[in-house]
Design a protein around this motif. Structure first.
Motif, short mmCIF file in Angstrom:
data_model
loop_
_atom_site.label_atom_id
_atom_site.label_comp_id
_atom_site.label_asym_id
_atom_site.label_seq_id
_atom_site.Cartn_x
_atom_site.Cartn_y
_atom_site.Cartn_z
N LYS A 1 52.39 57.38 73.66
CA LYS A 1 51.61 58.16 72.74
C LYS A 1 52.85 58.25 71.53
O LYS A 1 54.35 58.41 71.44
CB LYS A 1 51.82 59.69 73.21
CG LYS A 1 50.99 59.30 74.52
CD LYS A 1 50.65 60.52 75.39
CE LYS A 1 49.49 60.33 76.16
NZ LYS A 1 49.42 61.66 77.37
N HIS B 1 43.38 52.48 70.47
CA HIS B 1 43.49 53.53 70.68
C HIS B 1 42.57 54.59 70.40
O HIS B 1 41.98 54.80 70.57
CB HIS B 1 44.79 53.50 68.65
CG HIS B 1 44.73 53.76 68.20
ND1 HIS B 1 43.59 52.47 67.64
CD2 HIS B 1 44.26 55.08 67.64
CE1 HIS B 1 42.86 52.97 66.40
NE2 HIS B 1 43.42 54.97 66.15
N ILE B 2 43.37 55.78 70.83
CA ILE B 2 42.91 57.02 71.46
C ILE B 2 43.45 57.88 69.89
O ILE B 2 45.04 57.95 69.58
CB ILE B 2 42.97 57.88 72.89
CG1 ILE B 2 42.18 56.82 73.47
CG2 ILE B 2 42.82 59.40 72.39
CD1 ILE B 2 42.44 57.89 75.24
N ARG C 1 44.67 61.76 68.60
CA ARG C 1 44.10 63.58 69.24
C ARG C 1 44.84 64.32 68.64
O ARG C 1 45.32 63.78 67.61
CB ARG C 1 44.80 63.51 69.90
CG ARG C 1 44.03 62.97 71.82
CD ARG C 1 45.30 63.76 72.84
NE ARG C 1 44.46 62.65 74.06
CZ ARG C 1 45.18 61.24 74.69
NH1 ARG C 1 46.24 60.66 73.50
NH2 ARG C 1 44.57 60.99 75.38
N LYS D 1 41.91 46.52 73.14
CA LYS D 1 40.67 48.35 73.31
C LYS D 1 41.50 49.11 72.72
O LYS D 1 40.87 50.58 72.10
CB LYS D 1 42.04 48.12 74.78
CG LYS D 1 41.95 49.53 75.40
CD LYS D 1 42.87 49.83 76.88
CE LYS D 1 42.09 51.83 77.15
NZ LYS D 1 43.02 51.54 78.63
N VAL E 1 38.98 64.47 69.01
CA VAL E 1 39.75 63.19 70.03
C VAL E 1 38.77 62.47 69.91
O VAL E 1 37.35 62.59 70.40
CB VAL E 1 39.46 63.39 71.73
CG1 VAL E 1 40.53 62.30 72.43
CG2 VAL E 1 40.99 64.75 72.04
N ILE E 2 39.29 61.21 69.34
CA ILE E 2 38.45 59.59 69.50
C ILE E 2 39.17 59.00 70.09
O ILE E 2 40.21 58.17 70.32
CB ILE E 2 38.32 59.57 67.50
CG1 ILE E 2 38.51 60.02 66.63
CG2 ILE E 2 37.74 58.20 67.54
CD1 ILE E 2 38.63 59.59 65.44
N ASP E 3 38.09 58.71 70.97
CA ASP E 3 38.62 58.11 72.43
C ASP E 3 38.68 56.74 72.09
O ASP E 3 38.26 56.51 71.01
CB ASP E 3 37.17 58.35 73.75
CG ASP E 3 37.71 58.26 74.88
OD1 ASP E 3 39.29 57.99 74.48
OD2 ASP E 3 36.98 57.72 76.43
N TRP E 4 39.13 55.79 73.06
CA TRP E 4 39.47 54.69 73.07
C TRP E 4 38.80 53.54 71.33
O TRP E 4 37.13 53.91 71.81
CB TRP E 4 39.89 53.73 74.55
CG TRP E 4 40.12 53.56 75.48
CD1 TRP E 4 40.13 54.64 76.18
CD2 TRP E 4 42.11 53.83 74.54
NE1 TRP E 4 41.80 54.93 76.77
CE2 TRP E 4 42.62 54.61 75.82
CE3 TRP E 4 42.68 52.92 74.21
CZ2 TRP E 4 43.80 54.47 76.23
CZ3 TRP E 4 43.73 53.41 74.60
CH2 TRP E 4 44.28 53.44 74.99
N HIS E 5 39.36 53.27 71.01
CA HIS E 5 38.45 52.65 69.28
C HIS E 5 39.60 51.63 68.88
O HIS E 5 40.60 51.82 68.73
CB HIS E 5 38.22 53.68 68.23
CG HIS E 5 39.25 54.34 68.03
ND1 HIS E 5 39.91 54.77 68.12
CD2 HIS E 5 39.55 54.42 66.67
CE1 HIS E 5 40.35 56.46 67.39
NE2 HIS E 5 40.20 55.38 66.09
N GLU F 1 47.61 57.48 70.70
CA GLU F 1 48.83 57.17 72.25
C GLU F 1 48.05 55.36 72.17
O GLU F 1 46.15 55.11 72.49
CB GLU F 1 47.31 57.45 73.03
CG GLU F 1 47.20 57.08 74.60
CD GLU F 1 46.83 57.48 75.87
OE1 GLU F 1 46.92 56.94 76.97
OE2 GLU F 1 46.42 58.97 75.51
#
Length: 85
Positions: free
Chosen positions: A47, A66-67, A69, A64, A19-23, A41
């Motif tokens: 999604k 996206h995430i 996964r 913001k 998972v690459i969190d918000w970037h 996401e």
């Protein structure tokens, strides 16, 4: 459907469960899933499932972002093609 001009290419591999969190995207680019599956996401909560052959034009270089996964039980391999302005 007209493709935008691209410059260079990068291959990326991500393991199942990654998972690459918000970037934000590092640049405008096409991201093509070659193998494996994932989910994007978006800031609004939408999604988007992605799999082999799926092509995204990623343009969220501000805000913001996206995430990302990796879903399923195999690596997700992507080809990233930076778009020239």
């Amino acid at each position: 459907f007209k493709l935008l001009a691209t410059r260079g290419a990068e291959l990326h591999r991500a393991a199942p469960g990654s998972v690459i969190d918000w970037h934000t995207a590092p640049r405008r680019q096409y991201v093509i899933t070659l193998s494996g599956h994932g989910e994007l996401e978006l800031a609004g909560g939408k999604k988007i499932p992605v799999g082999p052959g799926h092509i995204e034009l990623v343009e969220d270089t501000t805000g913001k972002g996206h995430i990302t996964r990796v879903t399923g039980n195999e690596d997700r391999i992507t080809l990233q093609l930076p778009v020239t302005d």
